[in-house]
Write an enzyme that holds these catalytic residues in place. Structure first.
Site, short mmCIF file in Angstrom:
data_model
loop_
_atom_site.label_atom_id
_atom_site.label_comp_id
_atom_site.label_asym_id
_atom_site.label_seq_id
_atom_site.Cartn_x
_atom_site.Cartn_y
_atom_site.Cartn_z
N ARG A 1 27.93 33.71 42.13
CA ARG A 1 29.34 33.71 42.49
C ARG A 1 29.81 35.11 42.93
O ARG A 1 29.20 35.74 43.77
CB ARG A 1 30.16 33.13 41.35
CG ARG A 1 29.95 31.62 41.17
CD ARG A 1 30.85 31.01 40.13
NE ARG A 1 30.78 29.55 40.14
CZ ARG A 1 31.35 28.78 39.22
NH1 ARG A 1 32.04 29.32 38.23
NH2 ARG A 1 31.25 27.47 39.30
N SER A 2 30.89 35.60 42.35
CA SER A 2 31.49 36.84 42.89
C SER A 2 30.69 38.10 42.58
O SER A 2 31.02 39.16 43.11
CB SER A 2 32.92 37.01 42.38
OG SER A 2 33.78 36.14 43.08
N ALA A 3 29.65 38.00 41.77
CA ALA A 3 28.76 39.16 41.66
C ALA A 3 28.14 39.47 43.01
O ALA A 3 27.68 40.60 43.25
CB ALA A 3 27.68 38.90 40.62
N LYS B 1 29.84 39.88 45.63
CA LYS B 1 30.73 40.83 46.30
C LYS B 1 30.23 42.27 46.18
O LYS B 1 30.39 43.08 47.09
CB LYS B 1 32.14 40.73 45.72
CG LYS B 1 32.91 39.46 46.10
CD LYS B 1 34.33 39.51 45.55
CE LYS B 1 35.19 38.37 46.05
NZ LYS B 1 34.91 37.11 45.35
N TYR C 1 43.29 39.95 44.30
CA TYR C 1 41.88 39.60 44.45
C TYR C 1 41.68 38.59 45.58
O TYR C 1 42.23 37.49 45.57
CB TYR C 1 41.39 39.02 43.13
CG TYR C 1 39.92 38.76 43.03
CD1 TYR C 1 39.00 39.74 43.35
CD2 TYR C 1 39.45 37.54 42.58
CE1 TYR C 1 37.64 39.51 43.24
CE2 TYR C 1 38.09 37.29 42.45
CZ TYR C 1 37.19 38.28 42.78
OH TYR C 1 35.85 38.04 42.66
#
Length: 399
Positions: free
Chosen positions: A76-78, A80, A166
């Site tokens: 997921r957002s890791a 980014k 965010y």
């Protein structure tokens, strides 16, 4: 739970915390890796490869396939944090000016009041573009065209640069299109050729067909009924709960920029290049990536020059987040240590993934950390399992 792997002398508290996550914090399958001064000091894994199957590996059910050293998962957002390195490295090479308007590289983006929106605003979540007036379908989200087109036409929700919120999903198309315009390559291809390949990382933004068998299934799982650590808050504040339940809030709309929600176990979704949310990696790949940002690993040259490292972790945004409705801190592309996202120390920088995963580096101690899980609990920036492991790393370093 039979925890597999090794820890260096002094890092036994991390093994204890990892086992405790299975015993007390609802873990299904996971891995954690820590590097110190370029050397791997923690390499642990355990549980089931597929979160929606039985943990008991003695079961005849194929869903009970055990997690192995090379199991990868959607983080997921890791993702980014990996994606953010691309524009920073392009800046390091003189190809991107962080203080230039995005429209310098992407002319169509200048519409709807975005003429002076800067590249640094994209990285620091100050662009005012966390939502889309018309959400994308899952098919549109992954077609490589609809997302950038929608954002080029989208008016900001606030004046760019004046506040932060965010960019949960839109970060994918903002960074992805910027990189494509500058380099002529997709962001997934750039990461594969310039970062993952040279460093030997099992990490992909856009999963190749040949690697599909290594990736387990993720699933939502219930958090433990009681706090795993005395005093740890598991229930969100009322204001946060209200924001997630209000269909008109920036919070709901930001996380709902793809509607209906995509199936993250769908091979088509995993093959798509969505650098905000759909990266796939092993825990070792995430930890090794961050270790390579701050120093040499196995003789490979570090990725970030000192000036670039300073940019990554110098505070650009702080205070009330218009989307997450808590106080957050961001450098250029990275979350910074703070109450909403506790990392190892004040100088740490990295990125969590909604529901569990976490990766970061702490330059002062020379530490890099990667944690990957397939059991998605209800949290965005501070998962209790990841936090237990971070505290254990801190204890090991103090000892």
């Amino acid at each position: 739970m039979d925890v597999q792997g090794t820890v260096a002398d002094g890092f036994e508290p991390v093994r204890d915390a990892f086992a405790g996550n299975f015993a007390r914090r609802g873990e299904r399958g996971a891995a954690v890796v820590v590097y110190r001064a370029g050397r791997k000091v923690v390499d642990l894994w355990g549980g089931a490869k597929n979160a929606d199957g039985p943990i008991d590996s003695s079961s005849a059910d194929t869903a009970a396939e055990p997690w192995t050293r090379d199991t990868a998962q959607v983080v997921r957002s890791a993702t980014k944090g990996v994606a953010a390195a691309v524009p920073l490295l392009l800046h390091q090479r003189g190809l991107v000016d962080l203080d230039a308007p995005v429209g310098t590289y992407w002319p169509e983006f200048k519409a709807a009041g975005k003429e002076r929106l800067l590249v640094r605003h994209l990285l620091s979540h100050r662009a005012g573009l966390p939502v889309l007036d018309t959400p994308l379908t899952p098919a549109e989200a992954i077609d490589g065209v609809s997302g950038p087109r929608a954002l080029a036409a989208q008016a900001p929700a606030w004046e760019p640069g004046t506040a932060h919120g965010y960019h949960a999903q839109t970060y994918s198309w903002l960074l992805g299109e910027l990189v494509r315009r500058v380099t002529g390559r997709s962001i997934g291809r750039w990461v594969a050729e310039e970062i993952a390949g040279p460093l030997g990382l099992d990490l992909w933004i856009g999963l190749p067909d040949a690697e599909r068998g290594r990736v387990g299934r993720i699933a939502d799982i219930a958090p433990p009924a009681e706090p795993a650590t005395p005093g740890l808050r598991l229930r969100p504040k009322r204001s946060v709960s209200d924001a997630y339940s209000d269909p008109g809030s920036l919070t709901r709309r930001a996380f709902g920029a793809i509607d209906p929600q995509a199936d993250e176990n769908d091979p088509a979704y995993r093959a798509a290049e969505l650098p905000a949310s759909a990266g796939i990696a092993t825990a070792d790949a995430l930890a090794r990536f961050y270790a390579s940002l701050i120093g040499e690993v196995d003789g490979a040259r570090r990725l970030f020059a000192p000036a670039t490292l300073t940019l990554a972790r110098t505070e650009e945004s702080a205070g009330p987040d218009k989307v997450l409705v808590v106080g957050t801190r961001f450098g250029l592309g990275y979350m910074l240590h703070g109450p909403a996202c506790p990392l190892l120390a004040p100088g740490s920088f990295g990125h969590p993934g909604r529901g569990g995963s976490l990766a970061f580096a702490d330059p002062e101690s020379g530490t890099a950390f990667g944690y990957v899980t397939n059991g998605m609990q209800k949290n965005v920036t501070a998962d209790p399992r990841a936090q237990a492991l971070v505290r254990a790393v801190g204890k090991a370093l103090e000892g």
